[in-house]
Scaffold this active site. Structure first.
Site, short mmCIF file in Angstrom:
data_model
loop_
_atom_site.label_atom_id
_atom_site.label_comp_id
_atom_site.label_asym_id
_atom_site.label_seq_id
_atom_site.Cartn_x
_atom_site.Cartn_y
_atom_site.Cartn_z
N ASN A 29 2.26 -5.32 -3.01
CA ASN A 29 0.87 -5.66 -2.70
C ASN A 29 0.05 -4.39 -2.50
OD1 ASN A 29 -1.00 -7.85 -1.94
ND2 ASN A 29 -0.93 -7.01 0.14
N GLU A 64 0.81 -1.23 0.00
CA GLU A 64 0.00 0.00 0.00
C GLU A 64 0.84 1.27 0.00
OE1 GLU A 64 -2.72 -0.44 3.31
OE2 GLU A 64 -3.70 -2.16 2.39
N GLU A 83 -5.94 -10.76 -0.76
CA GLU A 83 -6.76 -10.41 0.42
C GLU A 83 -8.24 -10.29 0.04
OE1 GLU A 83 -5.27 -7.00 2.59
OE2 GLU A 83 -3.19 -7.53 2.22
N HIS A 107 -9.99 -6.29 -2.14
CA HIS A 107 -11.03 -5.89 -1.18
C HIS A 107 -12.11 -5.13 -1.97
CE1 HIS A 107 -8.84 -7.04 2.39
NE2 HIS A 107 -7.78 -6.36 2.01
N ASP A 142 -12.02 -10.10 -0.27
CA ASP A 142 -13.32 -10.17 0.41
C ASP A 142 -14.24 -9.18 -0.29
OD1 ASP A 142 -12.31 -7.79 1.57
OD2 ASP A 142 -12.26 -8.60 3.61
C1 XIL Z 1 -6.02 -5.84 8.76
C2 XIL Z 1 -6.39 -6.98 9.68
O1 XIL Z 1 -7.32 -7.81 9.04
C3 XIL Z 1 -6.99 -6.44 10.95
O2 XIL Z 1 -7.19 -7.49 11.90
C4 XIL Z 1 -6.07 -5.38 11.58
O3 XIL Z 1 -6.69 -4.80 12.70
C5 XIL Z 1 -5.76 -4.30 10.55
O4 XIL Z 1 -5.20 -4.90 9.39
N1 XIL Z 1 -4.70 -4.48 4.00
C6 XIL Z 1 -3.70 -5.28 4.52
C7 XIL Z 1 -3.94 -6.07 5.73
O5 XIL Z 1 -2.64 -5.40 3.87
O6 XIL Z 1 -2.78 -6.24 6.51
C8 XIL Z 1 -5.03 -5.47 6.59
O7 XIL Z 1 -5.31 -6.38 7.65
C9 XIL Z 1 -6.27 -5.22 5.74
C10 XIL Z 1 -5.96 -4.24 4.63
#
Ligand code: XIL
Length: 398
Positions: free
Chosen positions: A216, A171, A289, A258, A291
């Site tokens: 990522n 990020e 990741e 996401h 969802d």
């Molecule tokens: C999130 C976790 O799921 C949470 O439990 C934590 O509080 C915050 O981080 N992008 C990422 C992940 O790369 O590491 C993040 O994970 C979600 C967004």
């Protein structure tokens, strides 16, 4: 409904032996699919690793055995949701705590799973001693750069040989809704400048030359205008291209995935195009990741089917788009969801205004949702000529 069988039945009746031929229905010769195939079994058909982020508190909760059973049975790769982050592995300066991360690695070995390491250079979940030291001036730029190098070197060395893919930089790029044009951003950029990105990959490669090293990010599932001023995917593409041509050891682009049902949909071809463009640079791709959340309106909260069903279906559709796009590219080597049950999902805790949820493959009670079966059917129907075995990525040596 009962199946009719193509057999010859011998009927014995009142001492008379008579052979009665029952009309034959051709029996199928091919393999039958297992009754209830898992994601990992279906993914294995094309060599696609299917994974989940793992919440260690849930994995270790003896009162919640289904969580552990499903992580083991459904997935062939795991990502620590939090326990490899800097604030967890080095809560006090100079003192490492590998307990939970090592536990996940052991679990993965027992269950024949590969591990995605997450995460090395990121703005979030940094330890307080580091962010406080920087903000009060006791940690200056030279020391900060040395601390990042030490962090990456020590963490990657600790897990050497046990991590398949590392999210090295996470990020690092702004979003279209921030001040244009799209730019590098975040804690490390602010303090060290853009050069930290190449440095991070080089340091990670030196510590474990066999691990695959990923950039990522979110909101890079598809290209937009193809102008890096307002197209984040294009900006990341240009960045990765520049790193590759400078010989930086970057092996992959992780598209987080996401998504939200309220934002409208990508289609499979848009996402497949993006994966193809990235892999044309010589890097692997992965969904890291995934969802697909929805806004929880009062009617959704009251379980009004008129509002719940469209969300469940739109979520399944979006999961499917990402999976089909991944399958279409043999360089897309893994598909990881960010948690697999609404019982343990970061979404309700993170997206609160408006409240969001319903983002994962299983509901709160571990009942599989439409999205789960969409992923399974996408995997079930995959095969040549359009879905080919995955091409393993080799680490790039510059
Ligand atoms: C999130 C976790 O799921 C949470 O439990 C934590 O509080 C915050 O981080 N992008 C990422 C992940 O790369 O590491 C993040 O994970 C979600 C967004």
């Amino acid at each position: 409904m009962k199946m009719r069988r193509s057999i010859t039945v011998t009927v014995v009746s009142i001492g008379i032996l008579a052979a009665v031929a029952v009309p034959a229905i051709a029996s199928y010769g091919g393999p039958t699919r297992p009754a209830n195939p898992t994601l990992r079994e279906l993914g294995a058909r094309t060599g696609l690793a299917v994974g989940s982020a793992v919440d260690m508190a849930a994995l270790d909760d003896a009162a919640d055995p289904q969580y552990r059973a499903l992580v083991a049975s459904q997935f062939s790769t795991v990502t620590p949701e939090n326990v490899m982050k800097w604030e967890v592995v080095e809560p006090t300066r100079g003192t490492y705590d590998w307990t939970k991360a090592d536990e996940l690695i052991a679990f993965a070995q027992t269950n024949h799973q590969r591990v995605r390491g997450h995460v090395l250079a990121w703005s979030n979940q940094l330890p307080g001693w580091l962010t406080t030291g920087v903000s009060n001036g006791t940690i200056g730029t030279t020391e900060l750069r040395a601390l990042l190098k030490k962090h990456i070197t020590d963490v990657v060395a600790h897990f050497k040989g046990r991590i398949w893919q590392w999210d090295v930089v996470n990020e690092a790029v702004s979003d279209p809704w921030e001040t244009p044009p799209i730019h590098n951003k975040g804690f490390w950029f602010d303090h060290l400048g853009a050069g930290y990105i190449a440095d991070a990959f080089r340091w990670a490669h030196a510590a474990d030359p066999k691990a695959l090293l990923f950039y990522n990010d979110y909101n890079i599932e598809a290209f937009g205008s193809n102008n890096a001023r307002d197209d984040k995917t294009q900006f990341v593409y240009d960045m990765v291209k520049g790193l590759r041509s400078a010989g930086v050891p970057i092996d992959g682009v992780g598209s987080q995935g996401h998504l939200g049902t309220q934002y409208g949909d990508y289609d499979t071809f848009q996402v497949a195009d993006a994966l193809q463009k990235f892999s044309d640079l010589g890097v692997a791709t992965a969904f890291t990741e995934v969802d697909v959340r929805s806004v929880i309106t009062p009617a959704v909260a009251a379980n009004d089917s008129g509002e719940v069903n469209p969300r469940i279906q739109a979520s399944a559709f979006n999961y499917s788009v990402l999976m089909q796009a991944c399958l279409s590219s043999p360089h897309c080597i893994s598909f990881t969801v960010w948690g697999f049950t609404d019982k343990h999902s970061w979404v309700p805790g993170w997206f609160t205004n408006p409240p969001e949820g319903l983002a994962t493959l299983y509901d709160q009670n571990y009942q599989p949702k439409r999205a789960y079966n969409m992923l399974r059917s996408d995997l079930l129907f995959s095969g040549p000529p359009y879905v080919l075995p995955r091409i393993p990525q080799e680490p790039h040596n510059g």
